[in-house]
Design an enzyme around this catalytic site. Structure first.
Site, short mmCIF file in Angstrom:
data_model
loop_
_atom_site.label_atom_id
_atom_site.label_comp_id
_atom_site.label_asym_id
_atom_site.label_seq_id
_atom_site.Cartn_x
_atom_site.Cartn_y
_atom_site.Cartn_z
N SER A 205 5.50 7.16 10.32
CA SER A 205 5.63 7.88 11.59
C SER A 205 5.69 6.92 12.77
CB SER A 205 4.42 8.81 11.76
OG SER A 205 3.25 8.04 11.87
N THR A 206 6.27 7.39 13.85
CA THR A 206 6.36 6.58 15.07
C THR A 206 4.96 6.26 15.59
OG1 THR A 206 8.53 7.47 15.59
CG2 THR A 206 7.30 6.54 17.42
N GLU B 215 10.56 15.62 15.24
CA GLU B 215 10.99 15.48 13.84
C GLU B 215 10.18 16.45 12.99
OE1 GLU B 215 9.76 11.93 11.59
OE2 GLU B 215 11.83 11.78 10.90
N LYS C 267 0.86 -1.19 0.00
CA LYS C 267 0.00 0.00 0.00
C LYS C 267 0.89 1.24 0.00
CE LYS C 267 -1.86 2.77 3.03
NZ LYS C 267 -1.84 4.02 2.26
N CYS D 135 14.17 10.33 6.59
CA CYS D 135 14.20 9.91 7.99
C CYS D 135 15.61 9.97 8.56
CB CYS D 135 13.62 8.51 8.14
SG CYS D 135 14.42 7.32 7.07
N GLU E 114 10.36 0.98 10.43
CA GLU E 114 11.39 2.00 10.21
C GLU E 114 10.71 3.34 10.38
OE1 GLU E 114 13.18 4.71 9.20
OE2 GLU E 114 13.43 4.12 7.10
O1 TXE Z 1 2.81 9.26 8.32
P1 TXE Z 1 1.99 7.91 8.50
P2 TXE Z 1 2.37 10.66 7.71
C1 TXE Z 1 7.11 11.04 9.72
C2 TXE Z 1 7.35 12.53 9.44
C3 TXE Z 1 6.00 13.00 9.03
C4 TXE Z 1 5.11 12.18 9.95
C5 TXE Z 1 3.68 12.03 9.51
O2 TXE Z 1 7.75 13.16 10.62
O3 TXE Z 1 5.83 14.37 9.24
O4 TXE Z 1 5.74 10.92 9.98
O5 TXE Z 1 3.60 11.56 8.17
C6 TXE Z 1 -0.11 4.56 6.28
N1 TXE Z 1 -2.62 1.36 9.42
N2 TXE Z 1 7.46 10.19 8.59
O6 TXE Z 1 1.15 11.16 8.38
O7 TXE Z 1 0.59 8.18 8.95
C7 TXE Z 1 -0.27 5.78 5.41
O8 TXE Z 1 -1.41 5.64 4.56
C8 TXE Z 1 -1.81 1.09 8.39
C9 TXE Z 1 8.71 9.50 8.68
O9 TXE Z 1 2.34 10.55 6.25
O10 TXE Z 1 2.81 7.03 9.37
C10 TXE Z 1 1.06 5.79 4.67
O11 TXE Z 1 1.02 4.84 3.61
N3 TXE Z 1 -1.23 2.04 7.65
C11 TXE Z 1 8.94 8.60 7.58
C12 TXE Z 1 2.02 5.32 5.76
O12 TXE Z 1 1.23 4.64 6.73
C13 TXE Z 1 -1.44 3.33 7.97
C14 TXE Z 1 8.26 8.71 6.32
C15 TXE Z 1 2.81 6.42 6.46
O13 TXE Z 1 1.89 7.33 7.02
C16 TXE Z 1 -2.28 3.67 9.06
C17 TXE Z 1 6.99 9.41 6.39
C18 TXE Z 1 -2.88 2.62 9.80
N4 TXE Z 1 -3.66 2.85 10.86
C19 TXE Z 1 6.65 10.13 7.50
N5 TXE Z 1 -2.30 5.03 9.16
C20 TXE Z 1 10.16 7.77 7.55
N6 TXE Z 1 10.38 6.95 8.59
O14 TXE Z 1 10.90 7.80 6.57
C21 TXE Z 1 -1.53 5.52 8.16
N7 TXE Z 1 -1.01 4.49 7.44
#
Ligand code: TXE
Length: 498
Positions: free
Chosen positions: A250-251, A402, A196, A305, A271
């Site tokens: 995200s964390t 972050e 996805k 990241c 990650e």
């Molecule tokens: O992240 P999400 P977001 C960090 C960065 C950024 C913050 C928020 O600080 O500002 O995260 O970004 C999917 N079950 N990173 O809101 O929500 C979502 O559809 C399963 C760090 O975009 O974590 C997307 O495909 N999946 C980073 C993916 O998770 C779910 C890279 C990431 O989205 C879900 C990006 C759920 N319940 C953001 N909810 C890195 N580590 O490189 C969301 N998703």
């Protein structure tokens, strides 16, 4: 005359398509007609749309992956054959490299130069490295000391077997490269995958699924579902037929996935984010520091990241280095990713731009010293000018959280020991770097920095053969390296009495 790269006809055709879900080797319409809009971050204009998969659509994809796994069409194929198909897949990605690079820049915003070099160029290195692991899966023979019944002899060994269906959840910062980091180890190990992409940047993985099929990956082995995290992502990571989740994001979302995985004992690799420190000691080569940390901090607008976002500088060199960084930031041209001359490009989305802007607003309200680079272009693009924050107070949100944007903190420290203490005083532990000419410093700091990867005199440079992953709140598990497929295989012990 425009300095922007001309959009290929094949790219325009792909943008114009009514994209469905890629299930069982073909395009399938989602059960709902609702569409998710895709925007060009440089203009703010809609350029395409994708399907919004429901939990039922996700179930179809997972069951297709499960059948493909269970009947052995991929998992039981000779490893050399799987390897050959995966290498052909890499060749096709290379042949379509310019098309994929343009799609990435148009949906994600990053420079076309970075899309060509990283999203496509580096991705190819990872693809070929991982394809090679297909034929290197090994177990061990083990001498055991089982004393009964008297006189019995035993021969024991281990073998690695694919775990089954993998769910890959991909973020928006490097949609193609991070997507491939999930697809390739899963396929090399003999697993099937349902992936996805982020709802913001789904296009390149949809195109790549077609190329995998063309290369000979059998139907059902590689499926793509597009949709929201809350519905599509959640349905995928909680599906009972999913044996492993590989997540980058995200964390907060990572923890949510880990909680659900705990209930089912699903394997997870997470990650997550970082707030990565760089320590600059007074014996460092300052020219090398500025060049290395400008890239380490501003590559992909800081939406990395591993990016360096807290730079601790020893007092005797602080003024000189701050001046050099200010000059470098002010020399960066800001513009659309399709202009190869623009060094800083828009952020991925309007909402992310607003989030980064709110960190800067908080810093301004608390009277932080801010140095900003070039004005951003007029219009509706999602730009933030490259920014240095000098000695931010610990109370600022951007001091600890972050930001994931083109914003870097420069912090004066009395000495390296103070820098080390502050560097390690973070809930994150993904990457770190130390800049020094001294061997003793290099050895000592690299051991004491709490991070999954530590660089000396460089930052953000990753390689397919070097394990990567986080400590503390930056995640669990490691990607890359010779042992990468361990996370996609079960170790089975076999013990024979004779
Ligand atoms: O992240 P999400 P977001 C960090 C960065 C950024 C913050 C928020 O600080 O500002 O995260 O970004 C999917 N079950 N990173 O809101 O929500 C979502 O559809 C399963 C760090 O975009 O974590 C997307 O495909 N999946 C980073 C993916 O998770 C779910 C890279 C990431 O989205 C879900 C990006 C759920 N319940 C953001 N909810 C890195 N580590 O490189 C969301 N998703």
């Amino acid at each position: 005359m425009s300095s922007q790269v001309a959009v290929l006809e094949s790219v325009q055709r792909f943008l114009n398509r009514q994209h469905g879900l890629f299930i069982d080797g073909q395009w399938v319409a989602a059960s709902s007609e609702q569409r998710l809009a895709i925007f060009d971050p440089a203009s703010g204009q809609q350029i395409s749309s994708t399907a919004d998969a429901s939990a039922g659509d996700v179930d179809l994809a997972v069951m297709s992956a499960w059948r493909a796994f269970d009947d052995g069409r991929w998992s039981a194929m000779l490893p050399a054959m799987r390897e050959r198909i995966l290498l052909r897949f890499a060749d096709l990605v290379e042949q379509h490299g310019e098309e994929l690079a343009q799609l990435e820049t148009l949906e994600q915003g990053k420079s076309i130069t970075i899309s060509r070099a990283f999203e496509v160029g580096c991705t190819l290195n990872w693809m070929r490295y991982t394809a090679g692991l297909t034929t290197k899966i090994t177990g061990q023979t083990l001498d055991v000391s089982i004393p009964m019944p008297e006189g019995a002899r035993y021969q024991a060994w281990t073998r690695k077997q694919p775990v089954g269906v993998v769910a890959g959840i991909v973020p928006w910062n490097f949609p193609l490269m991070i997507g491939i980091w999930k697809v390739m180890p899963a396929l090399a190990a003999g697993c099937s995958i349902v992936i996805k992409p982020s709802e913001t940047t789904p296009l390149t993985l949809l195109r790549v699924a077609e190329l995998a099929c063309e290369a000979g990956v059998p139907p059902g082995v590689f499926n793509v579902v597009t949709g929201s995290g809350a519905v599509c992502g959640a349905a995928l990571t909680t599906h009972p037929r999913v044996a492993k989740v590989s997540f980058t994001g995200s964390t907060a979302t990572g923890k949510q996935i880990a909680r659900v995985a705990a209930d089912r004992l699903t394997r997870v690799t997470l990650e997550l984010g970082g707030k990565n420190p760089a320590i600059v000691l007074k014996d460092a080569d300052l020219q090398q520091v500025v060049a290395g940390l400008m890239t380490g901090s501003f590559l992909n607008q800081g939406q990395v990241c591993a990016a360096s976002s807290r730079i601790y500088i020893e007092a005797p060199i602080f003024e000189k280095l701050t001046e050099a960084f200010a000059g470098a930031v002010q020399s960066l041209s800001v513009g659309p990713g399709m202009d190869p001359g623009a060094m800083i490009n828009p952020l991925v989305s309007h909402s992310h731009q607003q989030k980064v802007a709110s960190y800067l607003e908080d810093a301004r309200q608390q009277h932080a010293e801010i140095v900003q680079g070039n004005r951003v272009p007029d219009g509706n693009g999602f730009y933030i000018a490259p920014t240095l924050v000098i000695n931010p107070a610990a109370s600022l949100k951007l001091a600890r959280e972050e930001v994931f944007g083109p914003v870097v903190n420069l912090i004066r420290v009395a000495d390296g020991e103070e820098a080390l203490r502050l560097a390690n005083d973070s809930e994150y532990g993904l990457t770190a770097s130390v800049w020094t000419a001294g061997l003793n410093n290099a050895m000592s700091y690299s051991q004491r920095l709490q991070a999954g990867t530590v660089w000396v005199n460089s930052h953000t440079l990753i390689d397919a053969n070097l394990p990567f992953g986080g400590m503390k709140q930056s995640g669990t598990g490691r990607d890359f390296g010779p042992d990468w497929l361990d996370a996609y295989t079960e170790t089975k012990s076999v013990c024979i009495r004779y």
